[in-house]
Design a protein around this motif. Structure first.
Motif, PDB file in Angstrom:
ATOM      1  N   GLN A 180       0.838  -1.197   0.000  1.00 26.31           N
ATOM      2  CA  GLN A 180       0.000   0.000   0.000  1.00 26.31           C
ATOM      3  C   GLN A 180       0.872   1.245   0.000  1.00 26.31           C
ATOM      4  O   GLN A 180       2.058   1.171   0.292  1.00 26.31           O
ATOM      5  N   ARG A 181       0.255   2.366  -0.360  1.00 22.29           N
ATOM      6  CA  ARG A 181       0.987   3.636  -0.396  1.00 22.29           C
ATOM      7  C   ARG A 181       0.654   4.425   0.862  1.00 22.29           C
ATOM      8  O   ARG A 181      -0.518   4.634   1.192  1.00 22.29           O
ATOM      9  N   ALA A 182       1.678   4.853   1.558  1.00 23.71           N
ATOM     10  CA  ALA A 182       1.473   5.595   2.806  1.00 23.71           C
ATOM     11  C   ALA A 182       0.968   7.001   2.511  1.00 23.71           C
ATOM     12  O   ALA A 182       1.614   7.750   1.762  1.00 23.71           O
ATOM     13  N   THR A 183      -0.169   7.343   3.076  1.00 26.32           N
ATOM     14  CA  THR A 183      -0.739   8.680   2.899  1.00 26.32           C
ATOM     15  C   THR A 183      -1.254   9.198   4.234  1.00 26.32           C
ATOM     16  O   THR A 183      -1.635   8.421   5.110  1.00 26.32           O
ATOM     17  N   VAL A 184      -1.285  10.515   4.359  1.00 22.83           N
ATOM     18  CA  VAL A 184      -1.883  11.151   5.529  1.00 22.83           C
ATOM     19  C   VAL A 184      -3.365  11.352   5.230  1.00 22.83           C
ATOM     20  O   VAL A 184      -3.717  11.930   4.195  1.00 22.83           O
ATOM     21  N   PRO A 185      -4.266  10.861   6.085  1.00 28.37           N
ATOM     22  CA  PRO A 185      -5.700  10.982   5.815  1.00 28.37           C
ATOM     23  C   PRO A 185      -6.125  12.432   5.582  1.00 28.37           C
ATOM     24  O   PRO A 185      -5.564  13.367   6.176  1.00 28.37           O
ATOM     25  N   THR A 186      -7.137  12.600   4.740  1.00 34.22           N
ATOM     26  CA  THR A 186      -7.614  13.944   4.396  1.00 34.22           C
ATOM     27  C   THR A 186      -8.021  14.728   5.632  1.00 34.22           C
ATOM     28  O   THR A 186      -7.716  15.919   5.766  1.00 34.22           O
ATOM     29  N   GLY A 187      -8.709  14.063   6.560  1.00 35.83           N
ATOM     30  CA  GLY A 187      -9.145  14.752   7.771  1.00 35.83           C
ATOM     31  C   GLY A 187      -7.977  15.311   8.558  1.00 35.83           C
ATOM     32  O   GLY A 187      -8.034  16.441   9.063  1.00 35.83           O
ATOM     33  N   ARG A 188      -6.925  14.526   8.665  1.00 34.11           N
ATOM     34  CA  ARG A 188      -5.738  14.981   9.389  1.00 34.11           C
ATOM     35  C   ARG A 188      -5.085  16.149   8.668  1.00 34.11           C
ATOM     36  O   ARG A 188      -4.673  17.135   9.288  1.00 34.11           O
ATOM     37  N   ARG A 189      -5.004  16.071   7.329  1.00 34.48           N
ATOM     38  CA  ARG A 189      -4.417  17.163   6.569  1.00 34.48           C
ATOM     39  C   ARG A 189      -5.208  18.453   6.768  1.00 34.48           C
ATOM     40  O   ARG A 189      -4.625  19.538   6.921  1.00 34.48           O
ATOM     41  N   LEU A 190      -6.518  18.327   6.786  1.00 30.74           N
ATOM     42  CA  LEU A 190      -7.351  19.517   6.959  1.00 30.74           C
ATOM     43  C   LEU A 190      -7.219  20.102   8.368  1.00 30.74           C
ATOM     44  O   LEU A 190      -7.242  21.320   8.543  1.00 30.74           O
ATOM     45  N   ARG A 191      -7.067  19.227   9.363  1.00 31.13           N
ATOM     46  CA  ARG A 191      -6.894  19.728  10.731  1.00 31.13           C
ATOM     47  C   ARG A 191      -5.582  20.488  10.870  1.00 31.13           C
ATOM     48  O   ARG A 191      -5.533  21.573  11.473  1.00 31.13           O
ATOM     49  N   VAL A 192      -4.521  19.934  10.317  1.00 29.96           N
ATOM     50  CA  VAL A 192      -3.220  20.619  10.367  1.00 29.96           C
ATOM     51  C   VAL A 192      -3.303  21.945   9.623  1.00 29.96           C
ATOM     52  O   VAL A 192      -2.783  22.977  10.080  1.00 29.96           O
ATOM     53  N   ALA A 193      -3.979  21.933   8.473  1.00 31.19           N
ATOM     54  CA  ALA A 193      -4.121  23.158   7.692  1.00 31.19           C
ATOM     55  C   ALA A 193      -4.932  24.207   8.437  1.00 31.19           C
ATOM     56  O   ALA A 193      -4.628  25.405   8.381  1.00 31.19           O
ATOM     57  N   SER A 194      -5.963  23.777   9.165  1.00 35.87           N
ATOM     58  CA  SER A 194      -6.802  24.723   9.911  1.00 35.87           C
ATOM     59  C   SER A 194      -6.009  25.419  11.010  1.00 35.87           C
ATOM     60  O   SER A 194      -6.112  26.637  11.204  1.00 35.87           O
ATOM     61  N   VAL A 195      -5.215  24.643  11.720  1.00 35.03           N
ATOM     62  CA  VAL A 195      -4.352  25.231  12.760  1.00 35.03           C
ATOM     63  C   VAL A 195      -3.354  26.184  12.123  1.00 35.03           C
ATOM     64  O   VAL A 195      -3.124  27.303  12.606  1.00 35.03           O
ATOM     65  N   GLY A 196      -2.776  25.759  11.006  1.00 37.53           N
ATOM     66  CA  GLY A 196      -1.828  26.613  10.312  1.00 37.53           C
ATOM     67  C   GLY A 196      -2.455  27.900   9.816  1.00 37.53           C
ATOM     68  O   GLY A 196      -1.835  28.966   9.886  1.00 37.53           O
ATOM     69  N   LEU A 197      -3.692  27.794   9.328  1.00 43.39           N
ATOM     70  CA  LEU A 197      -4.373  28.991   8.824  1.00 43.39           C
ATOM     71  C   LEU A 197      -4.603  29.988   9.949  1.00 43.39           C
ATOM     72  O   LEU A 197      -4.408  31.199   9.769  1.00 43.39           O
ATOM     73  N   ALA A 198      -5.024  29.494  11.111  1.00 44.88           N
ATOM     74  CA  ALA A 198      -5.240  30.391  12.244  1.00 44.88           C
ATOM     75  C   ALA A 198      -3.942  31.101  12.623  1.00 44.88           C
ATOM     76  O   ALA A 198      -3.926  32.317  12.880  1.00 44.88           O
ATOM     77  N   ARG A 199      -2.850  30.355  12.614  1.00 44.79           N
ATOM     78  CA  ARG A 199      -1.560  30.960  12.951  1.00 44.79           C
ATOM     79  C   ARG A 199      -1.109  31.937  11.866  1.00 44.79           C
ATOM     80  O   ARG A 199      -0.528  32.987  12.161  1.00 44.79           O
TER      81      ARG A 199
END
Length: 314
Positions: free
Chosen positions: A284-303
């Motif tokens: 399988q190909r290792a990927t970061v789940p979409t939900g996790r990517r969006l959570r990290v992006a949301s925190v980053g956007l606030a910062r």
């Protein structure tokens, strides 16, 4: 959205706006995690990042497209790309109609990104035409300087720094290297299908792994215990490169830190996924789940928004 980014970047010329739009499409389609992180930059910074990505993608497509082009065809096409960029960027002469080149030359000129960085990148791309294995770490490092580290160095003037640029440069280079080492682990199956192995042969051999073992693993979609031991070692090495790169985030302009921190987090979490699936990189190909990517992006956007307000940058 892209119109407001181009306005913020001061891009007024109709043809240049079309060129930057093309690069943005390439980034959005092919570089999903990278594109998401780019959204955390200020609107004025984004077109330049899209342009740099677009050029790198163009070179990548010359090398890795699954079609009937010969090695000689690809070499000619890559040389044509190099010549066209040199003509535009160094000789200041326009040639041909290529929106990606239009955008990257405009970006390089605006941010004073030296031709040498592009030349070093293209030198590593030429290696991919003929080199399929790397005997040791030194050989792989030579390839990665041009293929990964210079990408970090190209990005540095766009991101901005709070220290002299040369002080931040080794950390930017290390982060580019960490990202590519992560790709090498994640994409070992895909790379082997193209006839390439981006892991040092002597380090694999120390665990009894060679091309024959890798081919067996690919055919059977299994990770041989010898390969698993080798990948554990490569995984740990990649972790150390992230640790070397991380202090560089604080050297960036505050408006750029959330973007780079998010990219560092998301890419390093690909290593987490590889470890969680017990190094089954052929299954399988290792990927970061979409939900996790969006959570990290949301925190980053606030910062990012906080940093922009603090520094009065929209």
């Amino acid at each position: 959205m892209i119109g407001s980014e181009l306005d913020a970047a001061g891009v007024r010329d109709v043809n240049l706006r079309r060129a930057y739009r093309e690069c943005r499409k390439l980034n959005a389609h092919h570089g999903k995690t990278f594109f998401l992180a780019t959204r955390l930059l200020t609107p004025a910074q984004r077109p330049a990042v899209h342009a740099l990505y677009g050029f790198a993608r163009r070179a990548d497509d010359v090398l890795d497209g699954f079609d009937d082009r010969t090695v000689a065809d690809r070499a000619d096409e890559l040389q044509g790309l190099a010549t066209a960029l040199f003509t535009r960027l160094v000789e200041k002469r326009h040639c041909g109609d290529d929106p990606v080149l239009d955008a990257v030359v405009d970006t390089a000129s605006h941010y004073r990104i030296d031709w040498q960085l592009f030349d070093d990148f293209l030198a590593s791309m030429r290696m991919d035409l003929a080199v399929t294995d790397y005997p040791d770490r030194a050989a792989l490092d030579r390839y990665m300087y041009g293929s990964a580290e210079v990408i970090g160095l190209q990005m540095l003037p766009v991101l901005g720094t709070v220290v002299p640029r040369e002080e931040a440069a080794p950390y930017a280079a290390a982060l580019g290297k960490a990202f590519q080492l992560t790709n090498f682990l994640r994409d070992i199956d895909e790379d082997l299908s193209r006839g390439r192995v981006y892991l040092p042969a002597d380090e694999l051999a120390a665990h009894g792994v060679d091309r024959e073992v890798l081919s067996w693993c690919q055919r059977n979609r299994r990770t041989d215990p010898r390969l698993r031991a080798a990948l554990v070692e490569q995984h740990a090495l990649t972790r150390r490169v992230y640790q070397q790169a991380e202090p560089g985030v604080a050297m960036l302009h505050p408006r750029s830190r959330p973007c780079v921190a998010a990219a560092l987090t998301l890419y390093s979490e690909i290593l987490d996924r590889i470890e969680e699936m017990d190094f089954a990189v052929f299954a399988q190909r290792a990927t970061v789940p979409t939900g996790r990517r969006l959570r990290v992006a949301s925190v980053g956007l606030a910062r990012a928004l906080t940093a922009r307000l603090r520094h009065r940058e929209a």
